[in-house]
Design a protein around this motif. Structure first.
Motif, PDB file in Angstrom:
ATOM      1  N   ILE A  61     -15.882  -0.074  15.527  1.00 53.54           N
ATOM      2  CA  ILE A  61     -14.820  -0.640  14.688  1.00 53.54           C
ATOM      3  C   ILE A  61     -15.318  -1.874  13.939  1.00 53.54           C
ATOM      4  O   ILE A  61     -15.151  -2.002  12.722  1.00 53.54           O
ATOM      5  CB  ILE A  61     -13.590  -1.000  15.549  1.00 53.54           C
ATOM      6  N   LEU A  62     -15.959  -2.793  14.662  1.00 55.67           N
ATOM      7  CA  LEU A  62     -16.435  -4.026  14.038  1.00 55.67           C
ATOM      8  C   LEU A  62     -17.537  -3.745  13.027  1.00 55.67           C
ATOM      9  O   LEU A  62     -17.575  -4.350  11.948  1.00 55.67           O
ATOM     10  CB  LEU A  62     -16.937  -4.994  15.112  1.00 55.67           C
ATOM     11  N   GLN A  63     -18.415  -2.825  13.378  1.00 55.18           N
ATOM     12  CA  GLN A  63     -19.514  -2.466  12.485  1.00 55.18           C
ATOM     13  C   GLN A  63     -18.986  -1.999  11.131  1.00 55.18           C
ATOM     14  O   GLN A  63     -19.472  -2.421  10.073  1.00 55.18           O
ATOM     15  CB  GLN A  63     -20.342  -1.363  13.129  1.00 55.18           C
ATOM     16  N   HIS A  64     -17.961  -1.165  11.145  1.00 59.54           N
ATOM     17  CA  HIS A  64     -17.425  -0.634   9.897  1.00 59.54           C
ATOM     18  C   HIS A  64     -16.562  -1.646   9.158  1.00 59.54           C
ATOM     19  O   HIS A  64     -16.458  -1.594   7.935  1.00 59.54           O
ATOM     20  CB  HIS A  64     -16.666   0.663  10.168  1.00 59.54           C
ATOM     21  N   VAL A  65     -15.977  -2.576   9.879  1.00 54.62           N
ATOM     22  CA  VAL A  65     -15.237  -3.657   9.227  1.00 54.62           C
ATOM     23  C   VAL A  65     -16.201  -4.565   8.469  1.00 54.62           C
ATOM     24  O   VAL A  65     -15.897  -5.062   7.381  1.00 54.62           O
ATOM     25  CB  VAL A  65     -14.435  -4.471  10.268  1.00 54.62           C
ATOM     26  N   LEU A  66     -17.397  -4.771   9.044  1.00 56.17           N
ATOM     27  CA  LEU A  66     -18.356  -5.715   8.473  1.00 56.17           C
ATOM     28  C   LEU A  66     -19.210  -5.135   7.350  1.00 56.17           C
ATOM     29  O   LEU A  66     -19.742  -5.889   6.527  1.00 56.17           O
ATOM     30  CB  LEU A  66     -19.289  -6.239   9.577  1.00 56.17           C
ATOM     31  N   ASN A 116     -10.688  -5.420  23.809  1.00 59.25           N
ATOM     32  CA  ASN A 116     -10.038  -6.160  22.724  1.00 59.25           C
ATOM     33  C   ASN A 116     -11.076  -7.062  22.051  1.00 59.25           C
ATOM     34  O   ASN A 116     -11.724  -7.881  22.709  1.00 59.25           O
ATOM     35  CB  ASN A 116      -8.889  -7.003  23.285  1.00 59.25           C
ATOM     36  N   LEU A 117     -11.237  -6.934  20.740  1.00 59.90           N
ATOM     37  CA  LEU A 117     -12.277  -7.673  20.024  1.00 59.90           C
ATOM     38  C   LEU A 117     -11.998  -9.165  19.909  1.00 59.90           C
ATOM     39  O   LEU A 117     -12.931  -9.968  19.768  1.00 59.90           O
ATOM     40  CB  LEU A 117     -12.460  -7.095  18.621  1.00 59.90           C
ATOM     41  N   ILE A 118     -10.727  -9.574  19.967  1.00 56.22           N
ATOM     42  CA  ILE A 118     -10.363 -10.967  19.716  1.00 56.22           C
ATOM     43  C   ILE A 118     -11.075 -11.957  20.637  1.00 56.22           C
ATOM     44  O   ILE A 118     -11.673 -12.941  20.158  1.00 56.22           O
ATOM     45  CB  ILE A 118      -8.834 -11.153  19.786  1.00 56.22           C
ATOM     46  N   PRO A 119     -11.085 -11.768  21.980  1.00 52.64           N
ATOM     47  CA  PRO A 119     -11.791 -12.742  22.824  1.00 52.64           C
ATOM     48  C   PRO A 119     -13.288 -12.807  22.538  1.00 52.64           C
ATOM     49  O   PRO A 119     -13.898 -13.875  22.641  1.00 52.64           O
ATOM     50  CB  PRO A 119     -11.509 -12.250  24.250  1.00 52.64           C
ATOM     51  N   TYR A 120     -13.886 -11.682  22.149  1.00 53.26           N
ATOM     52  CA  TYR A 120     -15.311 -11.670  21.819  1.00 53.26           C
ATOM     53  C   TYR A 120     -15.585 -12.481  20.553  1.00 53.26           C
ATOM     54  O   TYR A 120     -16.549 -13.259  20.491  1.00 53.26           O
ATOM     55  CB  TYR A 120     -15.804 -10.229  21.619  1.00 53.26           C
ATOM     56  N   LEU A 121     -14.736 -12.316  19.557  1.00 50.16           N
ATOM     57  CA  LEU A 121     -14.938 -13.016  18.290  1.00 50.16           C
ATOM     58  C   LEU A 121     -14.684 -14.518  18.429  1.00 50.16           C
ATOM     59  O   LEU A 121     -15.441 -15.338  17.894  1.00 50.16           O
ATOM     60  CB  LEU A 121     -14.038 -12.416  17.209  1.00 50.16           C
ATOM     61  N   ASN A 181     -19.046   4.932  24.270  1.00 47.39           N
ATOM     62  CA  ASN A 181     -19.789   6.124  23.857  1.00 47.39           C
ATOM     63  C   ASN A 181     -20.062   6.138  22.351  1.00 47.39           C
ATOM     64  O   ASN A 181     -20.559   7.120  21.809  1.00 47.39           O
ATOM     65  CB  ASN A 181     -19.037   7.397  24.277  1.00 47.39           C
ATOM     66  N   GLY A 182     -19.714   5.038  21.689  1.00 50.13           N
ATOM     67  CA  GLY A 182     -20.018   4.919  20.267  1.00 50.13           C
ATOM     68  C   GLY A 182     -19.073   5.657  19.345  1.00 50.13           C
ATOM     69  O   GLY A 182     -19.337   5.761  18.144  1.00 50.13           O
ATOM     70  N   ASP A 183     -17.942   6.155  19.876  1.00 44.43           N
ATOM     71  CA  ASP A 183     -17.020   6.887  19.012  1.00 44.43           C
ATOM     72  C   ASP A 183     -16.191   5.928  18.162  1.00 44.43           C
ATOM     73  O   ASP A 183     -16.381   4.708  18.207  1.00 44.43           O
ATOM     74  CB  ASP A 183     -16.113   7.807  19.838  1.00 44.43           C
ATOM     75  N   GLU A 184     -15.260   6.466  17.389  1.00 42.79           N
ATOM     76  CA  GLU A 184     -14.507   5.654  16.435  1.00 42.79           C
ATOM     77  C   GLU A 184     -13.557   4.659  17.096  1.00 42.79           C
ATOM     78  O   GLU A 184     -13.040   3.770  16.423  1.00 42.79           O
ATOM     79  CB  GLU A 184     -13.734   6.566  15.484  1.00 42.79           C
ATOM     80  N   LYS A 185     -13.317   4.810  18.402  1.00 46.13           N
ATOM     81  CA  LYS A 185     -12.457   3.873  19.122  1.00 46.13           C
ATOM     82  C   LYS A 185     -13.264   2.764  19.796  1.00 46.13           C
ATOM     83  O   LYS A 185     -12.690   1.830  20.355  1.00 46.13           O
ATOM     84  CB  LYS A 185     -11.627   4.626  20.170  1.00 46.13           C
TER      85      LYS A 185
END
Length: 382
Positions: A243-248, A197-202, A234-238
């Motif tokens: 995900i973050l890279q493409h959002v940014l 989950n990206l939220i705790p990292y951000l 593994n660097g896939d779309e999930k």
């Protein structure tokens, strides 16, 4: 040769961003030197929470830029062009030459002077601008050249980040630094526990940025640390990293970097602006970017291939490397960023910005001409 979707997305995002950067720079210079110039400059000097708008952009928004750079570097290392040592060694060695030689030229002019700290200014390459100029050459550009310049610029930015961390940090507050490191370790533990989950990292990343800001280490370093703490999988779309890279991508290319350009190129150029170019700091930056970059990149590449430490990728020639070396002399964003860290004197900051822009323009034009002449339609096979 087939490009990965990730690389295509990155390349096209950055080349579009480069064109917008050029437009924003021209607009900012025109406004700064128009009748309402003082009012325009006051926008960026406006105080928000005891810091100017420009300060928040340079220390806050640019941390997001470095986060994207970190995510791109992570991708390259794990599954991209830097994952194969044979492919990665040439741009790594080229980037090393492209940092050491320009810094050496600047020090040759400025060693022992008040502007010695500017040695890091000509070391940097602006990814967006460099790829933006390369894109103007159209379909004739071979894939191997795109990959070489992109990898070179990404590695160059990593080098700039290390230079900022080591040479352009203030007095260290060990307590704040310790808390920032503790947060980073906590994020690494989350990574090992497979928390995706990206939220705790951000959220933790914002806290790490706050303490890094007060530690004396430049806060933008937080972006790179956070990037490597976010799970890559593994660097896939999930993947959270994917995900973050493409959002940014688009916010960075079409908002953050243009805002940085507008804020940091609002330079009021007086009638005698050219007199500031007659200074050892100006000489060092100009020679470093226009000559040091191509010499360092080309020479280190040539020697590494001749000594059989690396090999030229299919479709890439030394003429093209020389052209790419000149595009590496487009310092702009990173060079201006390091300028702001290197000098406290407004005089040297404004002088350096002007020289960086002129040098980047000249290096970009020379690189474009060399590549336009050296490239042939047959070279663009993919």
């Amino acid at each position: 040769m087939k490009l990965t979707k990730l690389f295509n997305d990155f390349f096209h995002s950055e080349k579009s961003g480069g064109i917008i950067l050029i437009i924003c720079t021209i607009i900012s210079l025109v406004l700064a030197n128009a009748a309402l110039g003082p009012q325009y400059a006051s926008i960026w000097n406006y105080e928000v929470g005891s810091h100017s708008v420009t300060h928040w952009i340079n220390d806050g928004l640019m941390a997001i830029f470095f986060l994207l750079i970190g995510l791109e570097l992570e991708r390259e290392i794990y599954i991209g062009e830097l994952s194969d040592i044979k492919n990665s060694l040439l741009p790594i060695i080229a980037a090393l030459g492209g940092m050491l030689v320009p810094a050496g030229f600047h020090l040759m002019f400025n060693f022992g002077t008040d502007t010695q700290a500017g040695a890091g200014i000509p070391m940097a390459t602006d990814i967006a601008f460099a790829l933006g100029v390369l894109s103007l050459l159209g379909s004739r550009v071979p894939v191997s050249l795109k990959i070489f310049l992109t990898a070179l610029a990404v590695i160059d930015d990593l080098g700039a980040i290390l230079v900022i961390a080591i040479f352009y940090s203030g007095t260290i507050s060990w307590m704040s630094l310790g808390i920032a490191i503790a947060i980073f370790i906590f994020l690494l533990i989350l990574n090992r526990l497979r928390v995706h989950n990206l939220i705790p990292y951000l959220l933790a990343g914002v806290a790490m940025w706050y303490f890094m800001l007060h530690s004396g280490i430049h806060a933008t370093i937080t972006g790179v640390l956070l990037a490597f703490a976010i799970p890559f999988g593994n660097g896939d779309e999930k993947s959270p990293s994917y995900i973050l890279q493409h959002v940014l991508h688009k916010p960075v290319a079409f908002f953050i970097l243009p805002i940085f350009a507008l804020a940091n190129t609002s330079i009021a150029i007086n009638a005698h602006w050219y007199q500031s170019l007659i200074h050892v700091n100006a000489y060092g930056i100009f020679v470093g970017l226009v000559f040091g970059k191509p010499i360092g990149i080309s020479l280190f590449s040539y020697l590494s291939v001749k000594l059989k430490a690396t090999q030229l990728p299919a479709g890439l020639t030394f003429k093209q490397i020389i052209g790419a070396g000149f595009l590496g002399g487009i310092g702009f964003t990173m060079s201006i960023f390091i300028t702001l860290l290197a000098f406290n004197s407004g005089k040297f900051v404004e002088q350096s910005k002007i020289v960086v822009m002129l040098s980047s323009l000249i290096a970009g034009i020379i690189g474009f001409v060399i590549l336009k002449v050296s490239l042939r339609p047959a070279d663009s096979r993919m």
